[in-house]
Enzyme design. Structure first.
Site, PDB file in Angstrom:
ATOM      1  N   ASP A  66       3.450 -12.874   7.839  1.00 51.21           N
ATOM      2  CA  ASP A  66       2.135 -12.671   8.619  1.00 51.21           C
ATOM      3  C   ASP A  66       0.980 -12.667   7.696  1.00 51.21           C
ATOM      4  OD1 ASP A  66       3.159 -10.828   6.807  1.00 51.21           O
ATOM      5  OD2 ASP A  66       3.690  -9.316   8.329  1.00 51.21           O
ATOM      6  N   ASN A 135       7.832   2.986  11.097  1.00 52.96           N
ATOM      7  CA  ASN A 135       7.804   3.049  12.655  1.00 52.96           C
ATOM      8  C   ASN A 135       8.769   1.854  12.974  1.00 52.96           C
ATOM      9  OD1 ASN A 135       6.263   0.561  12.282  1.00 52.96           O
ATOM     10  ND2 ASN A 135       4.600   1.206  13.633  1.00 52.96           N
ATOM     11  N   HIS A 137       8.894  -1.341  12.193  1.00 50.83           N
ATOM     12  CA  HIS A 137       8.263  -2.875  12.576  1.00 50.83           C
ATOM     13  C   HIS A 137       8.707  -3.669  11.381  1.00 50.83           C
ATOM     14  CE1 HIS A 137       4.321  -2.105   9.875  1.00 50.83           C
ATOM     15  NE2 HIS A 137       5.019  -2.686   9.298  1.00 50.83           N
ATOM     16  N   GLU A 142       4.768  -4.673  16.002  1.00 48.49           N
ATOM     17  CA  GLU A 142       5.069  -3.186  16.001  1.00 48.49           C
ATOM     18  C   GLU A 142       5.703  -2.783  17.229  1.00 48.49           C
ATOM     19  OE1 GLU A 142       3.505  -1.434  13.936  1.00 48.49           O
ATOM     20  OE2 GLU A 142       1.336  -1.737  13.688  1.00 48.49           O
TER      21      GLU A 142
HETATM   22  C1  GLP Z   1       3.780  -4.152   5.982  1.00 48.55           C
HETATM   23  C2  GLP Z   1       4.107  -5.625   6.442  1.00 48.55           C
HETATM   24  C3  GLP Z   1       5.643  -5.789   6.393  1.00 48.55           C
HETATM   25  C4  GLP Z   1       6.367  -4.754   5.639  1.00 48.55           C
HETATM   26  C5  GLP Z   1       5.916  -3.391   6.145  1.00 48.55           C
HETATM   27  C6  GLP Z   1       6.461  -2.138   5.204  1.00 48.55           C
HETATM   28  O1  GLP Z   1       2.629  -3.608   6.874  1.00 48.55           O
HETATM   29  N1  GLP Z   1       3.731  -6.524   7.266  1.00 48.55           N
HETATM   30  O2  GLP Z   1       6.051  -7.083   6.343  1.00 48.55           O
HETATM   31  O3  GLP Z   1       7.742  -4.812   5.599  1.00 48.55           O
HETATM   32  O4  GLP Z   1       4.700  -3.035   6.415  1.00 48.55           O
HETATM   33  O5  GLP Z   1       5.756  -2.141   4.037  1.00 48.55           O
HETATM   34  P1  GLP Z   1       6.160  -1.620   2.434  1.00 48.55           P
HETATM   35  O6  GLP Z   1       7.258  -2.349   2.251  1.00 48.55           O
HETATM   36  O7  GLP Z   1       4.873  -1.506   1.697  1.00 48.55           O
HETATM   37  O8  GLP Z   1       6.645  -0.172   2.800  1.00 48.55           O
END
Ligand code: GLP
Length: 259
Positions: A66, A135, A137, A142
């Site tokens: 992404d 959440n 995702h 989302e």
């Molecule tokens: C982000 C990314 C995801 C990631 C998630 C968790 O916003 N788009 O690819 O897995 O949220 O983030 P973190 O690993 O910092 O908890």
């Protein structure tokens, strides 16, 4: 799905790096890379393996999950920049082979379709690394995302923008829109490897691994995948009902399948 429970985050990161190392050794030529804080330990251990154990990324193509809309690749928080900083700059992965959606494209929808076509033509991705949002995702899909979705423009929830505010010095700086691989795009990879650590991920991990398959928890698509591995630390595993069984599987794993 295989659930691997490690004592702490560092161990979980090393475990995922070991899985990637083996995949490349066995000929995987396309990797799917994730950002966020969860895979940072994975990338640190891949760099160590490159320096100390001869792990080479020569000839490997990498695709990001992404990107934020509006951030140029030179922005310190653009995912293209994060992946360069954490991995690409320290290993022999050719920067020209690292593909990310262009967050500055004048038509993000069209850019999303272009990226999906490039990925599909180069694919399937041999191994896709995933984190998970609190959440549920994955990528930036989302809750409510179609289980059949392809790469597209998405609007972030305020919860996700709040979670990511730490990277932008406040929620005001967090872009509202992103381009993300869709759930079907992600699901086309041959092997999905999700890493989650810390108590704040326990609820999402339980929903993804043991909850119903539903668009309300996008990470639950791992249950539909023929080869999915979930690597968690004890804290993120805290709400898994089948935890003793997952430990049991690890204890009695045939040596040839060990990590
Ligand atoms: C982000 C990314 C995801 C990631 C998630 C968790 O916003 N788009 O690819 O897995 O949220 O983030 P973190 O690993 O910092 O908890």
């Amino acid at each position: 799905m295989e659930v691997v429970i490690r004592p702490d985050a560092e161990d979980a990161g090393r475990t995922v790096a070991g899985i990637i190392h083996r995949a490349i050794f066995e000929g995987a030529k396309t990797l799917g890379l994730a950002t966020g804080s969860s895979p940072l330990g994975v990338y640190a251990d891949l760099v160590r393996r490159h320096r100390q154990e001869g792990l080479s990324f020569a000839g490997v193509d990498a695709f990001l999950l992404d990107e934020y809309v509006g951030l140029p690749p030179s922005h310190p928080q653009s995912y293209a920049q994060v992946i360069r900083r954490e991995l690409v700059d320290h290993v022999d992965l050719d920067p020209a082979r690292v593909h990310a959606p262009d967050g500055t494209a004048s038509d993000p929808q069209q850019e999303a379709r272009r990226f999906d076509r490039t990925l599909t033509a180069a694919g399937p991705v041999g191994l896709q690394i995933l984190g998970i949002g609190v959440n549920g995702h994955i990528g930036f899909n989302e809750p409510g995302s179609s289980l059949a979705s392809r790469t597209r423009l998405k609007t972030l929830t305020d919860d996700t923008r709040r979670d990511n505010a730490r990277f932008f010095g406040g929620i005001e700086g967090v872009p509202r829109h992103v381009i993300t691989q869709g759930l079907a795009t992600i699901g086309a990879a041959s092997h999905l490897v999700l890493i989650a650590t810390g108590p704040h991920k326990a609820h999402a991990v339980a929903a993804a691994v043991e909850g119903p398959v539903s668009a309300q928890c996008p990470a639950a698509i791992l249950q539909l995948h023929p080869h999915a591995t979930v690597v968690v630390d004890e804290l993120a595993a805290a709400r898994l009902e089948q935890k003793p069984y997952y430990h049991d599987i690890a204890r009695h794993k045939p040596a040839a399948q060990g990590y």
